[in-house]
Design a protein around this motif. Sequence first.
Motif, mmCIF file in Angstrom:
data_model
loop_
_atom_site.group_PDB
_atom_site.id
_atom_site.type_symbol
_atom_site.label_atom_id
_atom_site.label_comp_id
_atom_site.label_asym_id
_atom_site.label_seq_id
_atom_site.Cartn_x
_atom_site.Cartn_y
_atom_site.Cartn_z
ATOM 1 N N ASN A 286 74.257 23.143 79.757
ATOM 2 C CA ASN A 286 74.937 23.241 78.467
ATOM 3 C C ASN A 286 73.981 23.310 77.280
ATOM 4 N N GLN A 287 72.744 22.904 77.502
ATOM 5 C CA GLN A 287 71.788 22.917 76.385
ATOM 6 C C GLN A 287 71.174 24.297 76.138
ATOM 7 N N PHE A 288 71.311 25.191 77.123
ATOM 8 C CA PHE A 288 70.640 26.495 76.990
ATOM 9 C C PHE A 288 71.571 27.678 77.292
ATOM 10 N N PRO A 289 72.663 27.840 76.484
ATOM 11 C CA PRO A 289 73.541 28.990 76.739
ATOM 12 C C PRO A 289 72.797 30.311 76.596
ATOM 13 N N ASP A 290 71.746 30.338 75.762
ATOM 14 C CA ASP A 290 70.957 31.565 75.597
ATOM 15 C C ASP A 290 70.229 31.923 76.902
ATOM 16 N N VAL A 291 69.694 30.916 77.584
ATOM 17 C CA VAL A 291 68.976 31.183 78.845
ATOM 18 C C VAL A 291 69.948 31.690 79.908
ATOM 19 N N ILE A 292 71.161 31.139 79.902
ATOM 20 C CA ILE A 292 72.172 31.598 80.873
ATOM 21 C C ILE A 292 72.425 33.097 80.667
ATOM 22 N N GLU A 293 72.536 33.464 79.388
ATOM 23 C CA GLU A 293 72.795 34.874 79.092
ATOM 24 C C GLU A 293 71.609 35.748 79.520
ATOM 25 N N PHE A 294 70.382 35.269 79.235
ATOM 26 C CA PHE A 294 69.187 36.037 79.632
ATOM 27 C C PHE A 294 69.216 36.299 81.147
ATOM 28 N N ILE A 295 69.535 35.232 81.895
ATOM 29 C CA ILE A 295 69.497 35.342 83.361
ATOM 30 C C ILE A 295 70.570 36.308 83.842
ATOM 31 N N ASN A 296 71.762 36.161 83.295
ATOM 32 C CA ASN A 296 72.831 37.080 83.720
ATOM 33 C C ASN A 296 72.453 38.530 83.428
ATOM 34 N N ASN A 297 71.765 38.751 82.303
ATOM 35 C CA ASN A 297 71.371 40.126 81.962
ATOM 36 C C ASN A 297 70.235 40.643 82.825
ATOM 37 N N ILE A 335 73.963 22.779 69.178
ATOM 38 C CA ILE A 335 73.177 23.651 70.055
ATOM 39 C C ILE A 335 73.064 25.071 69.468
ATOM 40 N N ASP A 336 74.185 25.594 68.955
ATOM 41 C CA ASP A 336 74.153 26.963 68.441
ATOM 42 C C ASP A 336 73.176 27.114 67.296
ATOM 43 N N LYS A 337 73.167 26.095 66.417
ATOM 44 C CA LYS A 337 72.255 26.133 65.257
ATOM 45 C C LYS A 337 70.797 26.170 65.747
ATOM 46 N N LYS A 338 70.517 25.329 66.739
ATOM 47 C CA LYS A 338 69.131 25.248 67.235
ATOM 48 C C LYS A 338 68.710 26.515 67.974
ATOM 49 N N ILE A 339 69.687 27.202 68.591
ATOM 50 C CA ILE A 339 69.331 28.436 69.319
ATOM 51 C C ILE A 339 68.708 29.435 68.348
ATOM 52 N N SER A 340 69.295 29.535 67.127
ATOM 53 C CA SER A 340 68.702 30.500 66.201
ATOM 54 C C SER A 340 67.441 29.943 65.540
ATOM 55 N N GLU A 341 67.361 28.635 65.375
ATOM 56 C CA GLU A 341 66.136 28.068 64.773
ATOM 57 C C GLU A 341 64.950 28.108 65.728
ATOM 58 N N VAL A 342 65.237 27.820 67.018
ATOM 59 C CA VAL A 342 64.137 27.778 68.008
ATOM 60 C C VAL A 342 64.464 28.715 69.179
ATOM 61 N N PRO A 343 64.209 30.015 69.006
ATOM 62 C CA PRO A 343 64.445 30.926 70.130
ATOM 63 C C PRO A 343 63.467 30.634 71.267
ATOM 64 N N VAL A 344 63.916 30.894 72.483
ATOM 65 C CA VAL A 344 63.049 30.592 73.625
ATOM 66 C C VAL A 344 62.839 31.809 74.516
ATOM 67 N N ARG A 345 61.808 31.709 75.336
ATOM 68 C CA ARG A 345 61.538 32.722 76.354
ATOM 69 C C ARG A 345 61.316 31.968 77.667
ATOM 70 N N VAL A 346 61.664 32.603 78.784
ATOM 71 C CA VAL A 346 61.452 31.947 80.080
ATOM 72 C C VAL A 346 60.344 32.674 80.833
ATOM 73 N N TYR A 347 59.345 31.929 81.293
ATOM 74 C CA TYR A 347 58.297 32.480 82.156
ATOM 75 C C TYR A 347 58.576 32.023 83.585
ATOM 76 N N LEU A 348 58.913 32.962 84.451
ATOM 77 C CA LEU A 348 59.271 32.609 85.832
ATOM 78 C C LEU A 348 58.038 32.554 86.708
ATOM 79 N N PHE A 349 57.971 31.553 87.586
ATOM 80 C CA PHE A 349 56.796 31.500 88.460
ATOM 81 C C PHE A 349 57.107 31.294 89.938
#
Length: 589
Positions: A286-297, A335-349
Motif C-alpha cells: 500500500n505504500q508504493f502504488p507507483d511501483v505496482i503500476e511500474f511492475i504491471n507496465n 501517500i499520493d502527495k509523497k509519490i509526487s514529492e519523492v518519485p522512485v525508481r526500482v533497480y532489479l537484481f
Amino acid sequence: MKFKDLSQCYFKLEKTQKKLEMVDILADTIQGADSKEIGKIALLTLGKLYPDFIGIELMLAERMAIKSLAIATGKSDKSVQALLDESGDLGKTAHKLLENKPQSTLLAFTKQEEQQELSVLDIWEIFDSIAKMSGEGSSDRKIRTLSGLISKVSPLEARYIIRMVCGQLRLGVATQLLLEALSLAKTGTRENKGVLERAYNRTSDIEFVASTLFAEGLEKISKVEVKIFNPIRVMLAQRVSSSEELLERFGGKVALEYKYDGLRVQIHKKGTTVKLFSRKPEDITNQFPDVIEFINNAAKEDEFIIEGEIVAYDLQKDKILPFQQVSQRKRKHDIDKKISEVPVRVYLFDSLYAFGKSEIESDYFDRRQLLEKLVETNNNIQYSHQTVAENADDIENFFQQALENGCEGVMGKDISKGSSYQAGARGWNWVKYKADYVDKLSDSFDLVILGADYGKGKRAGLYGTFLMGSFDMIDAVYKTFTKVATGFSDKNLQYFYDVLKKLERAKPKEILSDTECQIWFEPSIVIEVTGAEITVSQIHTCARGLLGGKTDGLALRFPRFTGRIVEDKAPEDSTSNQEIHTIYLNQIR
Ligand code: AMP
C-alpha cells in the motif's frame, strides 16, 4: 491444549537462560499439541498473532492494559499503576493482582459457568478479535474484552495474556529456538531443525511450518517450496574491506553490481495482483502504488517473484537521490502527495520464481538472465548495473563509478556453480564493499537501541545517551557494543523520546549486559552508528565467546549517530556480533 498448560510451560521458560534447557521445556509441552493448534501455539510463543507479512498485530498501549486489569480486579487505575511501577513488569503485576483477589470480587458479570478452562485456540481467537477492533469506541471495546478475559483466567494465565497483548512476552524464544523445539517435539531429535528452517526460509510462515509438520510429517516439510505471496526470507551479504579481499573471496572472478542505497523490495506478481514485501518482511504494497503500476507496465510474464532496491530518483537530473529521500516514502498516510514529492525508481537484481517453479537453487547468472525474460526496463524499472571483474583495478574502477552515481558501494556476487540464493542467510555468496569500509575510521554499524540514560542540561527530560547493541545469532541474545551520545539533533532526541517511551520495559531477558542503564527498552529500533575503532572491552558483551578471554567483549570507541534510522531492518537483522567480530579481525590485521 489448555492455555493453562502453555502458561506453565512459559513460566518454566522464564526461569532459565540456558538455550538447550529451553528447547527441552518447550518441546516437552508442544509435543502434546494437535495439528490444528500447533500453528497458533508457535505464533503466540513468538509473541505474534500472524506471520509478520500479514501485518495484523496485537499492540495494546500499556495504559489500556492497566485499565483492563483495574476493571477486572476492582482496583483503581492508580493502584495498578503503582504496582506496575514497583515491579516494572505488567505480567507480574497482573499475576499478583489476581492472586491477591478472591474470586468473588472479580468482575461481577463473570458467572460461574464462564470460569472454564480456556484452550489456546480460545485465547488466540479472543486476541484476534481484539486486534481487529477498529473505529469509534474500539479502545473501550478492547478494554472490555480484555478485562472480561482476565476475569476468567488464573493468575498465571493472566501474567502471559497481559504481556502478549502489549507485545511484551519476552520469553527469550526466538524463531531458531522454536524451530529446534518443533523438531525435537515431533521427530524426537533436534537434528531436523535444518529441514524446518529451510521451509521457514521459503515461506516466512512459522504457523504453516508448525502445522504442516504436525499434520503431515517431516517428509512433507522437506518438500515445501516457494509460494507466490509468501515472502522468501531475504539473502544477506557478508562484508569485505578491500577489492583484494573481495577478489580473493571469489577465487579471482566475481560479478559486481552497484549497491543502491534504498529500500529492498521483493515483488510478487500473479495475474493482476502485485504485492511488495520489505526485507523484514512486511507487506509494503500500500505504500508504493507507483511501483505496482511500474511492475504491471513492465511485466512480460504473469507470474513471478523478483527482487530489487527502490531508490529515490530525480528524473530531470537523471540522478539517484540519497537514502534520506526514499525513507520518506515509508509511511501509511499522505501517500499520493509523497509519490509526487519523492518519485522512485526500482533497480532489479534477482529473480526467485518464474514459469511455475522456484529459482532459488539456480545459479547467479541463470537467475540474472531470467530477470530479463520477466520484466523489461524503462524509465522507472532498470536492472542493477553489473559487470564481471577479474582484477582489483577493475573492482576499484567499478566501485568509484558506483559512488559517482550515488550508490554506497558495490555488491560482489559468486558466479560459480552452486551460487544459489541463500534464503534467510548471511552467507559468502554475496559480499558488500562499501565506501565507509575503506576508511576504517568511519566503519558504520546498524545497531539496536537497548537502553538509555536521561540527558542533562538542554537534554534534561529526554534520553541523552543510548546503549547500543547487536544481535548474537548463536546465543539468540542482544549483546552491548557501545553507548552513544553524539550526532543527535534536538529534533532527533525528541523523536527518539516519543518513540522509545512506549517501549520502556524492565530489563528484557534477551539483553546480555554488564553495563547499567537508567531505562531499558524492548529491542525494536535500529539506527546507524559510526565509530573510530573497535577495541576489546570488559564492559561490553558484544562478540563475547568469540574472543580469547571469558569476559572479553568488543566495544566501539568514539561512536556517533549518523542521522540514519534504519527502518527496514528488524532488530535481529542489525549488524551481527559475528560481523562485528570479523570487522575487528580485519582491523587488527
Ligand atoms: P546491508 O543492508 O548493508 O546489509 O546490505 C545489503 C542490502 O543492500 C540488501 O539488503 C539490499 O537492500 C541492498 N542492495 C543494494 N543494491 C543491491 C544489489 N545490487 N544486490 C543486492 N542487494 C543490494
